[in-house]
Design an enzyme around this catalytic site. Structure first.
Site, PDB file in Angstrom:
ATOM      1  N   ARG A 295      -1.994  12.725   1.089  1.00 36.64           N
ATOM      2  CA  ARG A 295      -3.293  13.610   1.712  1.00 36.64           C
ATOM      3  C   ARG A 295      -4.392  14.252   0.730  1.00 36.64           C
ATOM      4  O   ARG A 295      -4.784  15.590   0.952  1.00 36.64           O
ATOM      5  CB  ARG A 295      -2.566  14.901   2.598  1.00 36.64           C
ATOM      6  CG  ARG A 295      -1.911  14.229   3.654  1.00 36.64           C
ATOM      7  CD  ARG A 295      -0.919  15.394   4.228  1.00 36.64           C
ATOM      8  NE  ARG A 295      -0.129  14.788   5.336  1.00 36.64           N
ATOM      9  CZ  ARG A 295       0.945  13.998   5.145  1.00 36.64           C
ATOM     10  NH1 ARG A 295       1.327  13.933   4.056  1.00 36.64           N
ATOM     11  NH2 ARG A 295       1.764  13.636   6.090  1.00 36.64           N
ATOM     12  N   ARG A 296      -4.659  13.389  -0.213  1.00 42.02           N
ATOM     13  CA  ARG A 296      -5.685  13.842  -1.341  1.00 42.02           C
ATOM     14  C   ARG A 296      -6.928  12.806  -1.507  1.00 42.02           C
ATOM     15  O   ARG A 296      -7.298  12.658  -2.601  1.00 42.02           O
ATOM     16  CB  ARG A 296      -4.904  14.237  -2.748  1.00 42.02           C
ATOM     17  CG  ARG A 296      -4.023  15.437  -2.612  1.00 42.02           C
ATOM     18  CD  ARG A 296      -3.137  15.711  -3.997  1.00 42.02           C
ATOM     19  NE  ARG A 296      -4.036  15.748  -4.914  1.00 42.02           N
ATOM     20  CZ  ARG A 296      -3.567  15.869  -6.317  1.00 42.02           C
ATOM     21  NH1 ARG A 296      -2.329  15.942  -6.521  1.00 42.02           N
ATOM     22  NH2 ARG A 296      -4.401  16.488  -7.123  1.00 42.02           N
ATOM     23  N   GLY A 297      -6.688  11.728  -0.571  1.00 40.69           N
ATOM     24  CA  GLY A 297      -7.794  10.820  -0.554  1.00 40.69           C
ATOM     25  C   GLY A 297      -7.656   9.409  -1.584  1.00 40.69           C
ATOM     26  O   GLY A 297      -8.424   8.742  -1.418  1.00 40.69           O
TER      27      GLY A 297
ATOM     28  N   TYR B 153      -3.777   3.291   9.847  1.00 42.45           N
ATOM     29  CA  TYR B 153      -4.665   2.221   9.353  1.00 42.45           C
ATOM     30  C   TYR B 153      -5.976   2.227  10.264  1.00 42.45           C
ATOM     31  O   TYR B 153      -7.076   1.531   9.800  1.00 42.45           O
ATOM     32  CB  TYR B 153      -3.845   1.132   9.136  1.00 42.45           C
ATOM     33  CG  TYR B 153      -2.966   0.875   7.945  1.00 42.45           C
ATOM     34  CD1 TYR B 153      -3.476   0.847   6.536  1.00 42.45           C
ATOM     35  CD2 TYR B 153      -1.802   1.039   8.311  1.00 42.45           C
ATOM     36  CE1 TYR B 153      -2.624   0.864   5.663  1.00 42.45           C
ATOM     37  CE2 TYR B 153      -0.812   1.221   7.117  1.00 42.45           C
ATOM     38  CZ  TYR B 153      -1.211   1.078   5.800  1.00 42.45           C
ATOM     39  OH  TYR B 153      -0.623   1.093   4.534  1.00 42.45           O
TER      40      TYR B 153
ATOM     41  N   VAL C 103       1.487   5.561  -1.870  1.00 45.83           N
ATOM     42  CA  VAL C 103       0.836   6.638  -2.542  1.00 45.83           C
ATOM     43  C   VAL C 103       2.153   7.430  -2.612  1.00 45.83           C
ATOM     44  O   VAL C 103       3.066   7.722  -1.935  1.00 45.83           O
ATOM     45  CB  VAL C 103      -0.080   7.512  -1.915  1.00 45.83           C
ATOM     46  CG1 VAL C 103      -0.447   8.826  -2.672  1.00 45.83           C
ATOM     47  CG2 VAL C 103      -1.419   6.712  -1.690  1.00 45.83           C
TER      48      VAL C 103
ATOM     49  N   VAL D 149       0.803  -1.443  -0.129  1.00 44.61           N
ATOM     50  CA  VAL D 149      -0.026  -0.003  -0.032  1.00 44.61           C
ATOM     51  C   VAL D 149       0.837   1.492   0.117  1.00 44.61           C
ATOM     52  O   VAL D 149       1.654   1.369   0.883  1.00 44.61           O
ATOM     53  CB  VAL D 149      -0.858   0.040   1.281  1.00 44.61           C
ATOM     54  CG1 VAL D 149      -1.760   1.165   1.126  1.00 44.61           C
ATOM     55  CG2 VAL D 149      -1.754  -1.109   1.286  1.00 44.61           C
TER      56      VAL D 149
ATOM     57  N   PHE E  95       4.522  -9.965   5.172  1.00 49.12           N
ATOM     58  CA  PHE E  95       3.992  -9.648   3.897  1.00 49.12           C
ATOM     59  C   PHE E  95       3.758  -8.251   3.525  1.00 49.12           C
ATOM     60  O   PHE E  95       3.731  -7.441   4.334  1.00 49.12           O
ATOM     61  CB  PHE E  95       2.601 -10.349   3.534  1.00 49.12           C
ATOM     62  CG  PHE E  95       1.405 -10.273   4.481  1.00 49.12           C
ATOM     63  CD1 PHE E  95       0.707  -9.263   4.288  1.00 49.12           C
ATOM     64  CD2 PHE E  95       1.318 -10.988   5.617  1.00 49.12           C
ATOM     65  CE1 PHE E  95      -0.418  -9.211   5.324  1.00 49.12           C
ATOM     66  CE2 PHE E  95       0.305 -11.084   6.701  1.00 49.12           C
ATOM     67  CZ  PHE E  95      -0.271  -9.965   6.330  1.00 49.12           C
TER      68      PHE E  95
END
Length: 398
Positions: A93-95, A126, A87, A85, A398
């Site tokens: 911080r833009r969804g 999370y 970005v 996971v 993992f």
């Protein structure tokens, strides 16, 4: 040009080129992760890699492996092992992460997955997606020259080193033959084994595998590698069918010539290692760390599948702002759990329920943190119901 008002879009990535691009996004997001050029499809389960887009540009990703997880009582539930996971740092911080996690959760539920877990690179992220810390591990170092197992500890199986050419196949065969049944254990996919192998090869350092038990009927293995200094080894994976196999491999580790310290990167919090020794002091705890971040994808199915203790009962209200069918009240007692129309006596959000689900976090602890509302006199009843004989532990990264 950056458009802060753009709405993220998410879709499953299908082509090898898209999966490779997603892995590169993840690698950049986790600064310092080494590349695996051209290998992303080998370590990715088909149809389980999501891409997050802003203005048509791939800027985030999330993936998972389809496995099963062992819950209290021994049932094995369909499970999503969430991984990779990330970005891009230019688009946080833009969804995007929320859109990815929600899409992945929706997809998992549609596929009949009851539980998702992950390993968090950062601890403050999370819970907002419904994940709670359901299990922890200990990192410990053992002064091996002073680590002597008690005379009554069984463990005289012959230990041998696996041939490098056979080591990975043999580890997988042993793991699948043992089929670990402790609470929190998961199955391992072919893609998982591939990424472990590639990471070891990429590290360009020796990795040894010792196994015990007769050929073709091995009862355990340990994979380890030398640490930065020449007097230490790090245990990467230790899997055994029983206490005899475990003691045999521990004896082997503590007897390796020239090695002064054996470091375990992951022990269950109730691991018996210390009490197996004549003197506990050679074992030095280095840290206690979160291991299992758990999300109940299907609260009803998950609650019904595990066992409960004690003779009490309680109605638990669950708040889930993402998966609407999870929200509601659930009667829980020694016979099991089921949805109910009764008013909740204790109310938690889905992340808090995930934290107590395996028995690794207590209701008392949640109440102390202000995460339980309702009739708090019933917290001891809830703790009795959710209590487990052993601490939850996965042992699979993992």
């Amino acid at each position: 040009m950056r458009s802060d008002a753009a709405t993220p879009t998410v879709r499953i990535l299908e082509t090898p080129e898209e999966v490779e691009a997603a892995f590169e996004v993840f690698r950049i997001a986790l600064v310092g992760l080494p590349p695996l050029p051209g290998r992303a499809t080998e370590i990715s389960e088909p149809g389980r890699t999501f891409g997050g887009y802003l203005d048509g540009e791939l800027v985030g990703t999330a993936a998972s492996y389809t496995t099963h997880v062992v819950v209290p009582g021994g049932a094995r539930l369909p499970h999503a092992a969430v991984t990779r996971v990330g970005v891009l740092p230019t688009h946080t911080r833009r969804g995007v992460a929320r859109a990815l996690m929600n899409a992945q959760l929706s997809d998992a539920r549609q596929r009949g997955v009851a539980i998702a877990t992950l390993r968090a690179a950062e601890g403050g992220i999370y819970e907002r997606y419904g994940y709670g810390v359901a299990g922890r591990l200990e990192v410990a170092a053992v002064a091996s020259r002073r680590a002597v197992l008690r005379p009554g500890v069984a463990g005289g199986e012959v230990v041998r080193l696996a041939r490098p050419a056979d080591a990975w196949t043999l580890q997988r065969e042993i793991y699948e033959r043992i089929d670990p049944s402790w609470t929190g254990a998961i199955s391992r996919t072919g893609e998982w084994w591939t990424v472990r192998r590639l990471r070891v090869l990429d590290a360009k350092q020796p990795s040894m595998v010792a196994v015990c038990g007769p050929p073709g009927a091995e009862t355990g293995y340990v994979r380890y590698h030398p640490a930065g200094d020449e007097e230490s080894v790090v245990v990467d994976d230790l899997v055994t069918a029983d206490g005899t196999a475990r003691a045999s491999l521990l004896r082997y580790l503590f007897s390796i010539d020239l090695v002064e310290t054996v470091k375990f990167d992951g022990l269950a919090l109730d691991d018996p290692l210390r009490v197996m020794l004549v003197d506990e002091r050679p074992v030095r705890s280095e840290s206690i760390e979160d291991e299992i971040w758990l999300r109940l994808v299907d609260v009803g199915a998950a609650l019904a599948a595990r066992t409960y203790r004690g003779s009490g009962e309680v109605v638990v209200g669950v708040v889930d702002e993402v998966v609407a069918p999870n929200a509601g009240s659930y009667w829980i007692g020694a016979p099991g759990a089921k949805p109910t129309t009764a008013e909740p006596q204790l109310t938690v959000d889905v992340a808090a329920l995930g934290a107590v689900y395996l028995g690794g976090t207590s209701w008392r602890q949640l109440a102390a943190a202000g995460r339980v509302t309702g009739d708090l006199s019933l917290v001891p009843t809830a703790d009795d119901l959710f209590a487990t004989a052993t601490a939850p532990f996965c042992g699979t990264f993992f």
